[in-house]
Design an enzyme around this catalytic site. Structure first.
Site, mmCIF file in Angstrom:
data_model
loop_
_atom_site.group_PDB
_atom_site.id
_atom_site.type_symbol
_atom_site.label_atom_id
_atom_site.label_comp_id
_atom_site.label_asym_id
_atom_site.label_seq_id
_atom_site.Cartn_x
_atom_site.Cartn_y
_atom_site.Cartn_z
ATOM 1 N N LYS A 1 8.466 -30.645 21.416
ATOM 2 C CA LYS A 1 8.950 -29.297 21.048
ATOM 3 C C LYS A 1 10.413 -29.133 21.469
ATOM 4 O O LYS A 1 11.234 -28.589 20.733
ATOM 5 C CB LYS A 1 8.081 -28.228 21.730
ATOM 6 N N LEU B 1 -4.372 -31.943 6.704
ATOM 7 C CA LEU B 1 -5.780 -31.619 7.005
ATOM 8 C C LEU B 1 -6.337 -32.439 8.175
ATOM 9 O O LEU B 1 -7.543 -32.590 8.298
ATOM 10 C CB LEU B 1 -6.664 -31.778 5.747
ATOM 11 N N SER B 2 -5.457 -32.948 9.041
ATOM 12 C CA SER B 2 -5.947 -33.744 10.166
ATOM 13 C C SER B 2 -6.651 -32.876 11.207
ATOM 14 O O SER B 2 -7.462 -33.366 11.980
ATOM 15 C CB SER B 2 -4.788 -34.497 10.833
ATOM 16 N N SER C 1 6.954 -23.665 21.916
ATOM 17 C CA SER C 1 5.883 -23.319 22.860
ATOM 18 C C SER C 1 6.472 -22.949 24.204
ATOM 19 O O SER C 1 7.510 -23.487 24.614
ATOM 20 C CB SER C 1 4.978 -24.544 23.024
ATOM 21 N N ILE D 1 -2.920 -20.868 13.466
ATOM 22 C CA ILE D 1 -1.868 -19.847 13.400
ATOM 23 C C ILE D 1 -1.308 -19.789 11.969
ATOM 24 O O ILE D 1 -1.002 -18.718 11.440
ATOM 25 C CB ILE D 1 -0.751 -20.143 14.429
ATOM 26 N N TYR E 1 3.903 -33.724 24.734
ATOM 27 C CA TYR E 1 3.808 -32.679 23.702
ATOM 28 C C TYR E 1 4.973 -31.701 23.837
ATOM 29 O O TYR E 1 5.675 -31.396 22.864
ATOM 30 C CB TYR E 1 2.467 -31.941 23.825
HETATM 31 P P1 NAD Z 1 -3.526 -26.325 14.235
HETATM 32 O O1 NAD Z 1 -3.861 -27.719 14.623
HETATM 33 O O2 NAD Z 1 -4.637 -25.414 13.864
HETATM 34 O O3 NAD Z 1 -2.452 -26.339 13.064
HETATM 35 C C1 NAD Z 1 -1.548 -27.398 12.877
HETATM 36 C C2 NAD Z 1 -1.735 -27.929 11.472
HETATM 37 O O4 NAD Z 1 -0.830 -28.991 11.236
HETATM 38 C C3 NAD Z 1 -3.140 -28.457 11.224
HETATM 39 O O5 NAD Z 1 -3.676 -27.804 10.082
HETATM 40 C C4 NAD Z 1 -2.941 -29.943 10.992
HETATM 41 O O6 NAD Z 1 -3.871 -30.472 10.069
HETATM 42 C C5 NAD Z 1 -1.511 -30.000 10.504
HETATM 43 N N1 NAD Z 1 -0.805 -31.246 10.775
HETATM 44 C C6 NAD Z 1 -0.762 -31.946 11.936
HETATM 45 N N2 NAD Z 1 0.014 -33.020 11.801
HETATM 46 C C7 NAD Z 1 0.486 -33.019 10.535
HETATM 47 C C8 NAD Z 1 1.335 -33.891 9.793
HETATM 48 N N3 NAD Z 1 1.860 -35.003 10.345
HETATM 49 N N4 NAD Z 1 1.588 -33.594 8.500
HETATM 50 C C9 NAD Z 1 1.058 -32.484 7.938
HETATM 51 N N5 NAD Z 1 0.247 -31.635 8.573
HETATM 52 C C10 NAD Z 1 -0.037 -31.893 9.870
HETATM 53 O O7 NAD Z 1 -2.680 -25.694 15.441
HETATM 54 P P2 NAD Z 1 -2.158 -24.207 15.684
HETATM 55 O O8 NAD Z 1 -2.778 -23.728 16.954
HETATM 56 O O9 NAD Z 1 -2.264 -23.404 14.468
HETATM 57 O O10 NAD Z 1 -0.642 -24.517 16.024
HETATM 58 C C11 NAD Z 1 0.381 -24.424 15.073
HETATM 59 C C12 NAD Z 1 1.701 -24.785 15.712
HETATM 60 O O11 NAD Z 1 1.930 -23.919 16.823
HETATM 61 C C13 NAD Z 1 1.762 -26.201 16.258
HETATM 62 O O12 NAD Z 1 3.048 -26.723 16.005
HETATM 63 C C14 NAD Z 1 1.553 -26.019 17.740
HETATM 64 O O13 NAD Z 1 2.152 -27.041 18.479
HETATM 65 C C15 NAD Z 1 2.233 -24.676 17.978
HETATM 66 N N6 NAD Z 1 1.721 -23.988 19.168
HETATM 67 C C16 NAD Z 1 0.392 -23.711 19.280
HETATM 68 C C17 NAD Z 1 -0.088 -23.092 20.435
HETATM 69 C C18 NAD Z 1 -1.560 -22.821 20.610
HETATM 70 O O14 NAD Z 1 -1.996 -22.587 21.745
HETATM 71 N N7 NAD Z 1 -2.368 -22.787 19.537
HETATM 72 C C19 NAD Z 1 0.796 -22.716 21.468
HETATM 73 C C20 NAD Z 1 2.153 -22.986 21.310
HETATM 74 C C21 NAD Z 1 2.603 -23.620 20.150
HETATM 75 N N1 UFG Z 2 -9.108 -23.063 31.484
HETATM 76 C C1 UFG Z 2 -10.315 -23.133 32.167
HETATM 77 N N2 UFG Z 2 -11.359 -23.757 31.548
HETATM 78 C C2 UFG Z 2 -11.274 -24.306 30.302
HETATM 79 C C3 UFG Z 2 -10.029 -24.218 29.615
HETATM 80 C C4 UFG Z 2 -8.964 -23.586 30.242
HETATM 81 O O1 UFG Z 2 -10.428 -22.647 33.288
HETATM 82 O O2 UFG Z 2 -12.263 -24.864 29.808
HETATM 83 C C5 UFG Z 2 -7.982 -22.373 32.138
HETATM 84 C C6 UFG Z 2 -6.772 -23.269 32.354
HETATM 85 O O3 UFG Z 2 -6.883 -23.939 33.585
HETATM 86 C C7 UFG Z 2 -5.641 -22.252 32.316
HETATM 87 C C8 UFG Z 2 -6.132 -21.169 31.345
HETATM 88 O O4 UFG Z 2 -7.545 -21.339 31.265
HETATM 89 O O5 UFG Z 2 -5.518 -21.667 33.572
HETATM 90 C C9 UFG Z 2 -5.548 -21.304 29.947
HETATM 91 O O6 UFG Z 2 -5.735 -22.644 29.507
HETATM 92 P P1 UFG Z 2 -5.472 -23.089 28.013
HETATM 93 O O7 UFG Z 2 -5.781 -24.539 27.928
HETATM 94 O O8 UFG Z 2 -6.176 -22.175 27.073
HETATM 95 O O9 UFG Z 2 -3.925 -22.798 27.821
HETATM 96 P P2 UFG Z 2 -2.664 -23.425 28.568
HETATM 97 O O10 UFG Z 2 -1.911 -22.276 29.131
HETATM 98 O O11 UFG Z 2 -3.028 -24.511 29.473
HETATM 99 O O12 UFG Z 2 -1.899 -24.103 27.344
HETATM 100 C C10 UFG Z 2 -1.468 -23.343 26.229
HETATM 101 C C11 UFG Z 2 -1.460 -24.191 24.961
HETATM 102 C C12 UFG Z 2 -0.443 -25.278 25.065
HETATM 103 C C13 UFG Z 2 0.888 -24.717 25.427
HETATM 104 C C14 UFG Z 2 0.770 -23.875 26.666
HETATM 105 C C15 UFG Z 2 2.053 -23.211 26.976
HETATM 106 O O13 UFG Z 2 -2.721 -24.783 24.763
HETATM 107 O O14 UFG Z 2 -0.293 -25.882 23.799
HETATM 108 O O15 UFG Z 2 -0.208 -22.867 26.472
HETATM 109 O O16 UFG Z 2 2.425 -22.415 25.900
HETATM 110 F F1 UFG Z 2 1.741 -25.724 25.657
#
Ligand code: NAD
Ligand code: UFG
Length: 337
Positions: A152, A33-34, A124, A12, A148
Site C-alpha cells: 500500500k 474473482l479470486s 489502509s 467494499i 501487505y
Molecule cells: P475483497 O477481497 O473483497 O476485494 C478485492 C477484490 O479484488 C476481490 O474481488 C478480488 O477478487 C479482486 N482481486 C484481487 N486481486 C486481483 C487482481 N490481481 N486482479 C483483479 N482483481 C483482483 O477486499 P475488500 O475488503 O473489499 O478490500 C478492497 C480494497 O480495500 C483492497 O485493496 C484492500 O487492501 C483495501 N482495504 C481493505 C480493508 C479491509 O479491512 N477490508 C482495510 C483497508 C484497506
Molecule cells: N480479533 C480477535 N479475534 C479474531 C479476529 C480479530 O480478537 O478472531 C481482534 C484483533 O486482535 C484486533 C481486532 O480484533 O484487536 C481487529 O482485528 P481485525 O483483524 O478485524 O482488524 P485489524 O485491525 O487487525 O486489521 C484491519 C485490516 C487490515 C488493515 C488494518 C489496518 O484487516 O487489512 O485493519 O487498517 F491493514
C-alpha cells in the site's frame, strides 16, 4: 463517461458500485474473482435496477487492461483490486508485490495510455505502522510493518511520484480503518473465504453456528477493558466516502490523502457486546494469547475528510453489527448459499 471499478465484485467494491449507481454514474467492473463472486453484482443490479458491465481481467494482464480501456470511455478509476490478508502477505510476499504493486503499475500504464488520469486508491491505516501516536493524521510519516502494508505504501509513493511528474493526474489516497457491516437490505456483504481473519466476520460466523466460539486475541493490553481498540467504519459510510473523494478530485490535479474512519476506537469486547445485542443473545468467547503484530489501539483523526469533503461517518457500531448480522443470517454461506 464511465467509472472503472477494479475489485468491484469484492466487499467494499460492491457497496461502492451500488453507491455510484445510486448517484447516477455509469460503472464498469474489473475483477479476477479470486476473492469474490459475480453474484454480488447481480444483487447490486437487483437492488438498483441498473446494469453493470463486468470484465474478468487480472491486473497482471497488461494486454487485457489495454483492451478494456480501448473498449470504454472511462473518466476515472476507483482501484480496490488486490490481495489484503496481512498474515498471508508475510508467507507469500512476492505474490503480494506482484498482484498489488506490479498490477497497479499495469493499471496506471493503461490509464496513461488512454488519457484517464483520475484515480481513487484503497490504501489502509496499516501504512501508519507501529511508530505513530494515535489518532493517526494524514501528514504523519508513514512506514508499514508488514508486506501487505508495504504494498500500500509503495503504491501511494508511485501515485505521488506520478502526480508530481505530470500535473494532469488527480489522485485520492484513501486510508481505510476497519470496514464492517453490510448494506441494510442484507443482500450484499462480506463473504470471506475460509477462516475469517477479521473480527466481525468471525463473530458473525460464530453467531450463525459456523464457528464454535470467538478467540479474543489478548486481554491484557493497556486499554480500558484489556482488549485492542480499533476504529470501525460502516461499509456504506465508506462507500459514500469514495463518492465524495471522486467528486473532489475529478476537477482538481494533485494528490490528496484522507483517513476514512469514525475518529473513535472500540474494543474487541465492545464489538462483541454490540453484535450480541444485534443477535439477541450472548455469544461464546475465550480470551487467548495476543496475535502477533497487533497494535494495542489505533483510530483515525477524521477531520481532514470532513473539512475537505464534507464527509463523516453516520452509522453507529450497533448499526454496523445489526446490518452485518442481517447479511450473515440471510446468507449463512455467503454468496455460495
Ligand atoms: P475483497 O477481497 O473483497 O476485494 C478485492 C477484490 O479484488 C476481490 O474481488 C478480488 O477478487 C479482486 N482481486 C484481487 N486481486 C486481483 C487482481 N490481481 N486482479 C483483479 N482483481 C483482483 O477486499 P475488500 O475488503 O473489499 O478490500 C478492497 C480494497 O480495500 C483492497 O485493496 C484492500 O487492501 C483495501 N482495504 C481493505 C480493508 C479491509 O479491512 N477490508 C482495510 C483497508 C484497506
Ligand atoms: N480479533 C480477535 N479475534 C479474531 C479476529 C480479530 O480478537 O478472531 C481482534 C484483533 O486482535 C484486533 C481486532 O480484533 O484487536 C481487529 O482485528 P481485525 O483483524 O478485524 O482488524 P485489524 O485491525 O487487525 O486489521 C484491519 C485490516 C487490515 C488493515 C488494518 C489496518 O484487516 O487489512 O485493519 O487498517 F491493514
Amino acid at each position: 463517461m464511465t467509472i472503472l471499478v477494479t475489485g468491484g465484485t469484492g466487499y467494499i467494491g460492491s457497496h461502492t458500485v451500488l453507491a455510484l449507481l445510486e448517484a447516477g454514474k455509469d460503472v464498469v467492473v474489473l475483477d479476477n474473482l479470486s476473492n469474490s463472486s459475480e453474484e454480488s453484482l447481480r444483487r447490486v443490479e437487483e437492488l438498483t435496477g441498473k446494469k453493470v458491465a463486468f470484465h474478468a481481467v487480472d491486473l497482471t494482464d497488461a494486454e487485457g487492461l489495454d483492451a478494456l480501456f480501448a473498449a470504454h470511455d472511462f473518466s476515472s478509476v476507483i482501484h480496490f483490486a488486490g490481495l489484503k490478508a496481512v498474515g498471508e502477505s508475510s508467507a507469500i510476499p512476492l505474490e503480494y508485490y506482484y498482484r498489488n504493486v506490479a498490477g497497479t503499475i499495469n493499471l496506471l500504464r493503461a490509464m496513461d495510455a488512454h488519457d484517464v488520469r483520475s484515480i481513487v486508491f484503497s490504501s489502509s491505516a496499516t501504512v501508519y505502522g507501529e511508530h505513530n501516536p494515535v489518532p493517526y493524521i494524514e501528514k504523519m510519516e508513514i512506514g508499514a510493518s508488514n508486506p501487505y502494508g508495504r504494498t500500500k505504501e509503495q503504491i501511494e509513493d508511485i501515485l505521488s511520484d506520478l502526480a508530481a511528474s505530470d500535473e494532469r493526474w488527480s489522485v485520492a489516497l484513501l486510508r481505510y480503518f476497519n470496514p464492517v457491516g453490510a448494506h441494510p437490505s442484507g443482500r450484499i456483504g462480506e463473504d470471506p473465504q475460509g477462516i475469517p481473519n477479521n473480527l466481525v466476520p468471525f463473530i458473525a460466523q460464530v453467531a450463525v453456528g459456523r464457528r464454535e466460539k470467538l478467540m479474543v486475541f489478548g486481554g491484557d493490553y493497556e486499554t480500558p477493558d484489556g482488549t485492542c481498540l480499533r476504529d470501525y467504519i460502516h461499509v456504506v459510510d465508506l462507500a459514500e466516502g469514495h463518492l465524495a473523494a471522486l467528486n473532489h478530485i475529478e476537477p482538481r490535479a494533485g494528490v490528496f490523502r484522507w483517513n476514512l474512519g469514525s475518529g473513535r476506537g472500540s474494543s474487541v469486547l465492545e464489538v462483541l457486546r454490540s453484535f450480541e445485542r444485534a443477535v439477541g443473545h450472548e455469544l461464546p468467547y475465550e480470551i487467548v494469547a495476543r496475535r502477533q503484530g497487533d497494535l494495542p489501539a489505533f483510530w483515525a483523526d477524521a477531520s481532514s475528510a470532513l473539512a475537505d469533503l464534507g464527509w463523516s461517518t453516520t452509522k453507529s457500531l450497533d448499526e454496523m453489527c445489526e446490518d452485518h448480522w442481517r447479511w450473515q443470517k440471510n446468507n449463512p454461506n455467503g454468496y455460495t448459499a
